[in-house]
Scaffold this motif. Structure first.
Motif, PDB file in Angstrom:
ATOM      1  N   ILE A  29      88.948  28.177   2.139  1.00 35.52           N
ATOM      2  CA  ILE A  29      87.542  28.431   2.465  1.00 35.52           C
ATOM      3  C   ILE A  29      87.186  27.762   3.796  1.00 35.52           C
ATOM      4  O   ILE A  29      86.444  28.310   4.617  1.00 35.52           O
ATOM      5  CB  ILE A  29      86.628  27.914   1.331  1.00 35.52           C
ATOM      6  N   MET A  30      87.743  26.577   4.002  1.00 36.03           N
ATOM      7  CA  MET A  30      87.534  25.891   5.278  1.00 36.03           C
ATOM      8  C   MET A  30      88.039  26.760   6.428  1.00 36.03           C
ATOM      9  O   MET A  30      87.382  26.889   7.460  1.00 36.03           O
ATOM     10  CB  MET A  30      88.289  24.565   5.290  1.00 36.03           C
ATOM     11  N   ALA A  31      89.206  27.337   6.247  1.00 32.45           N
ATOM     12  CA  ALA A  31      89.767  28.193   7.293  1.00 32.45           C
ATOM     13  C   ALA A  31      88.839  29.363   7.565  1.00 32.45           C
ATOM     14  O   ALA A  31      88.574  29.714   8.717  1.00 32.45           O
ATOM     15  CB  ALA A  31      91.149  28.697   6.877  1.00 32.45           C
ATOM     16  N   PRO A 210      77.874  30.194   8.642  1.00 28.31           N
ATOM     17  CA  PRO A 210      79.210  29.575   8.664  1.00 28.31           C
ATOM     18  C   PRO A 210      79.179  28.136   9.173  1.00 28.31           C
ATOM     19  O   PRO A 210      80.019  27.327   8.781  1.00 28.31           O
ATOM     20  CB  PRO A 210      80.028  30.487   9.591  1.00 28.31           C
ATOM     21  N   ALA A 211      78.212  27.797  10.038  1.00 25.95           N
ATOM     22  CA  ALA A 211      78.117  26.424  10.546  1.00 25.95           C
ATOM     23  C   ALA A 211      77.815  25.443   9.416  1.00 25.95           C
ATOM     24  O   ALA A 211      78.432  24.374   9.309  1.00 25.95           O
ATOM     25  CB  ALA A 211      77.039  26.330  11.624  1.00 25.95           C
ATOM     26  N   VAL A 212      76.865  25.800   8.547  1.00 22.90           N
ATOM     27  CA  VAL A 212      76.508  24.933   7.413  1.00 22.90           C
ATOM     28  C   VAL A 212      77.663  24.857   6.421  1.00 22.90           C
ATOM     29  O   VAL A 212      77.983  23.784   5.890  1.00 22.90           O
ATOM     30  CB  VAL A 212      75.224  25.450   6.719  1.00 22.90           C
ATOM     31  N   LEU A 213      78.337  25.996   6.173  1.00 23.79           N
ATOM     32  CA  LEU A 213      79.465  25.999   5.244  1.00 23.79           C
ATOM     33  C   LEU A 213      80.601  25.099   5.733  1.00 23.79           C
ATOM     34  O   LEU A 213      81.205  24.356   4.953  1.00 23.79           O
ATOM     35  CB  LEU A 213      79.985  27.424   5.043  1.00 23.79           C
ATOM     36  N   LEU A 216      79.442  21.401   5.263  1.00 17.19           N
ATOM     37  CA  LEU A 216      79.500  20.994   3.856  1.00 17.19           C
ATOM     38  C   LEU A 216      80.946  20.853   3.395  1.00 17.19           C
ATOM     39  O   LEU A 216      81.294  19.920   2.665  1.00 17.19           O
ATOM     40  CB  LEU A 216      78.768  22.015   2.980  1.00 17.19           C
ATOM     41  N   GLY A 217      81.792  21.778   3.823  1.00 18.63           N
ATOM     42  CA  GLY A 217      83.208  21.694   3.470  1.00 18.63           C
ATOM     43  C   GLY A 217      83.834  20.412   3.962  1.00 18.63           C
ATOM     44  O   GLY A 217      84.591  19.744   3.252  1.00 18.63           O
ATOM     45  N   ALA A 218      83.505  20.029   5.211  1.00 21.16           N
ATOM     46  CA  ALA A 218      84.060  18.804   5.791  1.00 21.16           C
ATOM     47  C   ALA A 218      83.568  17.562   5.057  1.00 21.16           C
ATOM     48  O   ALA A 218      84.255  16.539   5.013  1.00 21.16           O
ATOM     49  CB  ALA A 218      83.690  18.720   7.273  1.00 21.16           C
ATOM     50  N   LEU A 219      82.379  17.649   4.476  1.00 21.77           N
ATOM     51  CA  LEU A 219      81.840  16.503   3.732  1.00 21.77           C
ATOM     52  C   LEU A 219      82.567  16.292   2.411  1.00 21.77           C
ATOM     53  O   LEU A 219      82.729  15.157   1.962  1.00 21.77           O
ATOM     54  CB  LEU A 219      80.337  16.703   3.461  1.00 21.77           C
TER      55      LEU A 219
END
Length: 519
Positions: A29-31, A210-213, A216-219
């Motif tokens: 999902i990060m990708a 996608p910026a927010v996703l 959040l993924g990085a968090l």
């Protein structure tokens, strides 16, 4: 496109025990979000810059020329400020690459992705709320910083967290999602072009999803074991390795990472090592592949597809619709590369695509030369369809060749001790020439007119000849055997492989022999 840190693989013939765990799914999902963000930023600008409401607010001179019959069809959009709106993102990304290389190594992959997400969010806010050109360009520059950090950290994060057997697939997934992002941007522009007078604001603001996703993924994800061990957190690194592999039997892989980290820290001057004679073939090929990738003309076509079709006499809706078609072709053709790259090989894809790209661009140039003059209103329906078909033919061949392979080949040819430095050079050269083409394209279109496609087709001919004679096949060759099986066997590059010992520059600036690896 990573340019910091190191990665390890099992010794030849060995595969470490690993399961596909939930954390690996999250990394997919990060990708997707990192690739979507980059692709959306690439694709959105061309559509927005063909919208009258946007041009009226920021570029009234361009809007006046657009609707002025006496203005040359090829010169309606020739404006340095308009080109700066698009290309500033890539110049900022180029600059950010140097800082991202440092943060991926010193602060970790996860924190670097978080920094990228913050840059993206602030940039989206500035763009969506822009009141003047300075605010608009500032937003694009911040988005460019996000691109620089994300394109370093996300692929590196994926390559380190994924099990060996799906590592290649995940990296191509990132490229695939870039193309999906471009398609999504074209669809958004197609819809928002009908919303007056703030449709362009919606187009720019939707990049926030996608910026927010990504943020959040990085968090919520953990940092990679490689990054943790490299920064001295051995126990935490081992615990994370057990978690992402879904097994307690991680000792062999853990020991490999620890050893790779130790060797990596011994080499203080990877860029100096990169300039040594034996590393020249990989460096030359990596740099030329990035230059050639941009001089195919692909980014010019993808950035400005709506503008290009408008210039050719398509009405605004039709031009955006045509851009959606080319975006869809881009996505589907990238899937062809996923399937065929390890079956038919890199050289065959590049050579076949060279023929296809050359012929399609020559046909486009001939049609435009005959049918589109400086002041002709538009192409007839039949000729217009032919141009779209030829553009799609060009895009499809690029998407299964120079698109993914321009990144894949450098990443698999550098030896371990220069891999991070080599990738850093690869990213920088790519962004530099992306900026050059983005900044120059509309002026080139104005001055060269239809001959711009002759210009790009000539470059396609040059790069195809280079592939034919100087690019070795790397299909199914383990990275650690590349020197023996590829470079020492090649008719031209073998002359640079006459020394049996590796030499690396240590922390004292002295050259020492080394037959192993470091980064």
């Amino acid at each position: 496109m990573p340019a910091g840190g190191f990665s390890v693989s099992a010794p030849s013939g060995t595969e470490f025990e690993a399961k596909i765990t939930p954390i690996v799914i999250i990394s997919c999902i990060m990708a997707a979000t990192g690739g979507l963000m980059f692709g959306y930023d690439v694709g959105i600008s061309g559509g927005v810059t063909s919208m009258d409401d946007f041009l009226g607010k920021f570029f009234p001179e361009v809007l006046r020329k657009k609707h002025q019959d006496k203005e040359s069809n090829y010169c309606k959009y020739d404006n340095q400020g308009l080109q700066l709106f698009t290309s500033s993102l890539y110049l900022a990304g180029l600059t950010a690459t140097f800082f991202a290389s440092y943060t991926t190594r010193r602060l970790g992959r996860r924190l670097t992705m978080l920094i990228a997400g913050v840059f993206f969010i602030i940039g989206v806010i500035l763009n969506g709320a822009a009141q003047d050109l300075a605010m608009l360009i500032a937003g694009r520059i911040l988005l460019g910083c996000g691109v620089g950090f994300a394109n370093q950290a996300v692929p590196l994060f994926l390559s380190e967290i994924a099990p060996t057997r799906i590592r290649g697939g995940l990296n191509i997934l990132f490229q695939l999602n870039v193309t999906i992002g471009i398609l999504f941007a074209s669809l958004v522009n197609y819809g928002t072009a009908k919303i007056h007078p703030w449709g362009w604001r919606l187009s720019l603001s939707l990049a926030g999803i996608p910026a927010v996703l990504l943020t959040l993924g990085a968090l919520f994800v953990v940092d990679t074991p490689n990054s943790l061990i490299e920064r001295g957190h051995l126990d935490e690194g081992k615990a994370v390795l057990k978690r992402i592999r879904g097994t307690d039997n991680v000792e062999p892989e853990f020991n490999e990472i620890v050893e790779a980290s130790r060797i990596a820290q011994e080499v203080k001057h990877p860029f100096r090592n990169l300039l040594q004679r034996r590393n020249r073939p990989q460096l030359v090929i990596a740099v030329l592949l990035q230059i050639f990738q941009q001089f195919t003309g692909i980014n010019a076509i993808m950035f400005y597809a709506p503008v290009l079709f408008n210039t050719l006499g398509f009405k605004s809706d039709a031009s955006l619709y045509s851009a959606v078609i080319t975006g869809a072709v881009n996505v589907l053709s990238t899937l062809v590369s996923v399937y065929s790259v390890d079956r038919v090989g890199r050289r065959m894809l590049l050579l076949e695509a060279g023929v296809q790209m050359f012929l399609s661009q020559v046909i486009i140039a001939v049609v435009l030369g005959i049918k589109v003059t400086d002041h002709s209103d538009n192409l007839s329906h039949g000729w217009a369809i032919m141009v779209v078909v030829m553009v799609c033919t060009f895009v499809s061949s690029f998407a299964w060749s120079w698109g993914p392979l321009g990144w894949l080949i450098p990443s698999e040819t550098f030896p371990l001790e220069t891999r991070s430095a080599g990738q850093s050079v690869t990213v920088c050269v790519n962004l530099l020439f992306t900026f050059v083409i983005a900044q120059a394209f509309l002026s080139m279109l104005c001055h060269l007119k239809y001959a711009i496609f002759v210009f790009f087709s000539a470059w396609v001919l040059v790069m195809s000849v280079f592939v034919l004679f100087f690019l070795p096949e790397t299909k199914n060759v383990p990275i650690e055997e590349m020197t023996e099986r590829v470079w020492k066997q090649h008719w031209f590059w073998k002359r640079y492989m006459d020394d049996d010992n590796h030499h690396v520059v240590n922390g004292n600036g002295k050259i020492s022999a080394n037959n192993g690896a470091s980064v």
